[in-house]
Motif scaffolding. Structure first.
Motif, mmCIF file in Angstrom:
data_model
loop_
_atom_site.group_PDB
_atom_site.id
_atom_site.type_symbol
_atom_site.label_atom_id
_atom_site.label_comp_id
_atom_site.label_asym_id
_atom_site.label_seq_id
_atom_site.Cartn_x
_atom_site.Cartn_y
_atom_site.Cartn_z
ATOM 1 N N SER A 1 0.813 -1.215 0.000
ATOM 2 C CA SER A 1 0.000 0.000 0.000
ATOM 3 C C SER A 1 0.846 1.265 0.000
ATOM 4 O O SER A 1 0.321 2.366 -0.169
ATOM 5 C CB SER A 1 -0.967 0.004 1.187
ATOM 6 O OG SER A 1 -0.268 0.009 2.409
ATOM 7 N N ALA A 2 2.167 1.122 0.178
ATOM 8 C CA ALA A 2 3.053 2.274 0.020
ATOM 9 C C ALA A 2 3.134 2.710 -1.440
ATOM 10 O O ALA A 2 3.664 3.790 -1.735
ATOM 11 C CB ALA A 2 4.448 1.953 0.545
ATOM 12 N N GLY A 3 2.602 1.862 -2.375
ATOM 13 C CA GLY A 3 2.499 2.313 -3.755
ATOM 14 C C GLY A 3 3.063 1.408 -4.820
ATOM 15 O O GLY A 3 3.396 1.880 -5.920
ATOM 16 N N PRO B 1 4.593 0.430 -10.054
ATOM 17 C CA PRO B 1 3.955 1.492 -9.278
ATOM 18 C C PRO B 1 2.422 1.435 -9.373
ATOM 19 O O PRO B 1 1.860 1.254 -10.460
ATOM 20 C CB PRO B 1 4.484 2.782 -9.921
ATOM 21 C CG PRO B 1 5.738 2.374 -10.627
ATOM 22 C CD PRO B 1 5.493 0.973 -11.107
ATOM 23 N N LEU B 2 1.762 1.565 -8.231
ATOM 24 C CA LEU B 2 0.303 1.663 -8.169
ATOM 25 C C LEU B 2 -0.062 2.305 -6.836
ATOM 26 O O LEU B 2 0.164 1.710 -5.771
ATOM 27 C CB LEU B 2 -0.363 0.292 -8.290
ATOM 28 C CG LEU B 2 -1.895 0.289 -8.173
ATOM 29 C CD1 LEU B 2 -2.510 1.163 -9.259
ATOM 30 C CD2 LEU B 2 -2.445 -1.128 -8.244
ATOM 31 N N SER B 3 -0.598 3.502 -6.882
ATOM 32 C CA SER B 3 -0.898 4.245 -5.660
ATOM 33 C C SER B 3 -1.823 3.473 -4.738
ATOM 34 O O SER B 3 -2.864 2.968 -5.172
ATOM 35 C CB SER B 3 -1.533 5.596 -6.017
ATOM 36 O OG SER B 3 -0.635 6.400 -6.739
ATOM 37 N N TYR B 4 -1.424 3.366 -3.478
ATOM 38 C CA TYR B 4 -2.227 2.716 -2.435
ATOM 39 C C TYR B 4 -2.694 1.324 -2.862
ATOM 40 O O TYR B 4 -3.871 0.988 -2.754
ATOM 41 C CB TYR B 4 -3.410 3.598 -2.043
ATOM 42 C CG TYR B 4 -2.997 4.899 -1.416
ATOM 43 C CD1 TYR B 4 -2.653 4.969 -0.078
ATOM 44 C CD2 TYR B 4 -2.914 6.058 -2.191
ATOM 45 C CE1 TYR B 4 -2.247 6.165 0.492
ATOM 46 C CE2 TYR B 4 -2.510 7.249 -1.631
ATOM 47 C CZ TYR B 4 -2.171 7.300 -0.287
ATOM 48 O OH TYR B 4 -1.760 8.482 0.275
ATOM 49 N N ALA B 5 -1.785 0.528 -3.366
ATOM 50 C CA ALA B 5 -2.135 -0.812 -3.865
ATOM 51 C C ALA B 5 -2.759 -1.654 -2.751
ATOM 52 O O ALA B 5 -2.172 -1.827 -1.682
ATOM 53 C CB ALA B 5 -0.897 -1.504 -4.417
ATOM 54 N N HIS B 6 -3.960 -2.151 -3.002
ATOM 55 C CA HIS B 6 -4.705 -2.992 -2.061
ATOM 56 C C HIS B 6 -5.431 -4.078 -2.855
ATOM 57 O O HIS B 6 -5.942 -3.812 -3.940
ATOM 58 C CB HIS B 6 -5.779 -2.188 -1.320
ATOM 59 C CG HIS B 6 -5.288 -1.395 -0.155
ATOM 60 N ND1 HIS B 6 -4.410 -0.346 -0.292
ATOM 61 C CD2 HIS B 6 -5.575 -1.481 1.172
ATOM 62 C CE1 HIS B 6 -4.186 0.185 0.896
ATOM 63 N NE2 HIS B 6 -4.865 -0.480 1.802
ATOM 64 N N GLY B 7 -5.530 -5.258 -2.283
ATOM 65 C CA GLY B 7 -6.417 -6.276 -2.837
ATOM 66 C C GLY B 7 -5.919 -6.886 -4.133
ATOM 67 O O GLY B 7 -5.877 -6.216 -5.161
ATOM 68 N N LEU B 8 -5.545 -8.152 -4.104
ATOM 69 C CA LEU B 8 -5.105 -8.889 -5.287
ATOM 70 C C LEU B 8 -6.038 -10.065 -5.511
ATOM 71 O O LEU B 8 -6.338 -10.815 -4.572
ATOM 72 C CB LEU B 8 -3.681 -9.423 -5.083
ATOM 73 C CG LEU B 8 -2.517 -8.476 -5.386
ATOM 74 C CD1 LEU B 8 -1.262 -8.964 -4.679
ATOM 75 C CD2 LEU B 8 -2.276 -8.399 -6.890
#
Length: 377
Positions: free
Chosen positions: A128-130, A155-162
């Protein structure tokens, strides 16, 4: 005659109540207990009382954990996955053999929020750091460290949930107000993720749509939180939760050719009624100040969700922790779970005992996420 009708009505009500419990009874839930430093499995033998130590049917060896926990298939067998502080560990189930354990080194600002094993043995992580990253199996059980510099990062802002769609071979990852779809290719250290589509969820984010505040910061985390497959016959159907609401995303109904300027595709979501609006004491407390604070009321803040939504097997488990303001928020680790067994069920966070799963007060337990185990586990 009136007495007979009265008893008949009472019988039908009791029958309806007992059958509404049937779907969730004897299901098992998995969580990472921070107090015990272990993954634990509990059986739901009676929804009318608190879960006790006697309901625990499995416990992993101890390790320092993070946020995610879920049942998975790994190396062709049943397994339980949990994130650690800087990586991922996977245990065989019901055995307790470590099948996978990797820890990122040389990268301190990390909050691994979700993980997903792939068929080649690699494990994807959402930080979630990105970033979205790829972990590779070690050469031995003692080979745990994986340097950040040798890790593929996306890179992916606030990455959550896979989550993974095996038919479309699509990896879905939540950003803040986006859902990204990747193609996974290659294997081992040569594996790569290729971005296929990016969906715009801002229309479903109430704080953005109502108050025009569409950015997140460390004090406000209401974006996408969980993406998880719905049990059943539709491999394209997923739960999608935000800090506000719970939705269903059906990838088979998504029109990816509807691509407005800017590259983001308009996403089509439907409400999941039982957890779409979760009333709570804090929501009622904030009601008078909600416009001033620009806060959406009856927020769910569902951190983890799993289960089946239709038929006789309908049973959905949710882990809520709503956030209203930096000074008004529920504890992330409080042992509270909610369940629903039909679309007509309504739940609240802490106003009633209806549709709640409680843990015995004497049980030392604290967890961030919890999932239902599939019946075939």
């Amino acid at each position: 005659m009136r007495m007979v009708k009265g008893w008949l009505v009472l019988f039908l009500v009791c029958l309806a109540v007992s059958s509404s419990f049937a779907a969730c009874l004897n299901r098992r839930i998995v969580l990472y207990n921070r107090s015990a430093r272990a993954i634990e499995v509990y059986r739901l033998s009676d929804l009318g009382r608190s879960l006790r130590d006697a309901d625990r049917v499995w416990q992993s060896p101890p390790f320092d954990g993070g946020s995610e926990v879920k049942p998975v298939r790994y190396q062709g067998g049943k397994a339980l996955l949990a994130t650690t502080r800087y990586g991922v560990v996977i245990f065989s189930y019901p055995d307790r053999t470590v099948l996978f354990h990797r820890e990122i080194t040389g990268y301190a600002a990390m909050n691994i929020h979700s993980a997903l094993p792939m068929d080649d043995g690699n494990v994807l992580i959402a930080d979630s750091a990105g970033y979205v990253g790829i972990l590779y199996p070690g050469q031995s059980t003692d080979d745990v460290d994986q340097p950040s510099a040798q890790t593929q990062w996306y890179p992916l802002s606030y990455a959550h949930g896979l989550a993974y769609d095996p038919i479309y071979q699509a990896v879905y990852v939540g950003g803040y107000v986006t859902l990204h779809r990747y193609r996974y290719g290659g294997s081992g250290s040569g594996a790569v993720l290729s971005l296929m589509s990016a969906y715009d969820l801002s229309a479903y984010y109430r704080r953005c749509a109502v108050f025009g505040i569409c950015q997140e910061d460390a004090d406000w985390e209401d974006g996408v939180h969980d993406v998880y497959p719905v049990e059943g016959d539709n491999p394209h159907l997923f739960f999608l939760t935000t800090g506000e609401r719970v939705f269903l995303f059906d990838a088979s109904q998504q029109r990816d050719n509807d691509r407005p300027s800017g590259g983001l595709i308009k996403i089509a979501l439907t409400e999941y009624a039982p957890f779409y609006r979760l009333d709570s004491q804090y929501s009622r407390q904030e009601r008078a100040a909600s416009l001033r604070d620009r806060v959406v009321l009856k927020k769910g803040g569902v951190k983890a969700i799993s289960g089946a939504i239709s038929g006789d097997a309908a049973c959905v488990l949710a882990r809520p922790a709503p956030f209203f303001t930096p000074d008004l928020q529920y504890d992330y680790y409080e042992p509270r779970l909610l369940y629903a067994e039909s679309l007509a069920d309504t739940a609240d966070v802490d106003l009633t005992d209806q549709h709640h799963l409680q843990f015995d007060r004497g049980l030392a337990i604290a967890f961030y996420k919890a999932r239902l185990l599939p019946d075939d586990f």
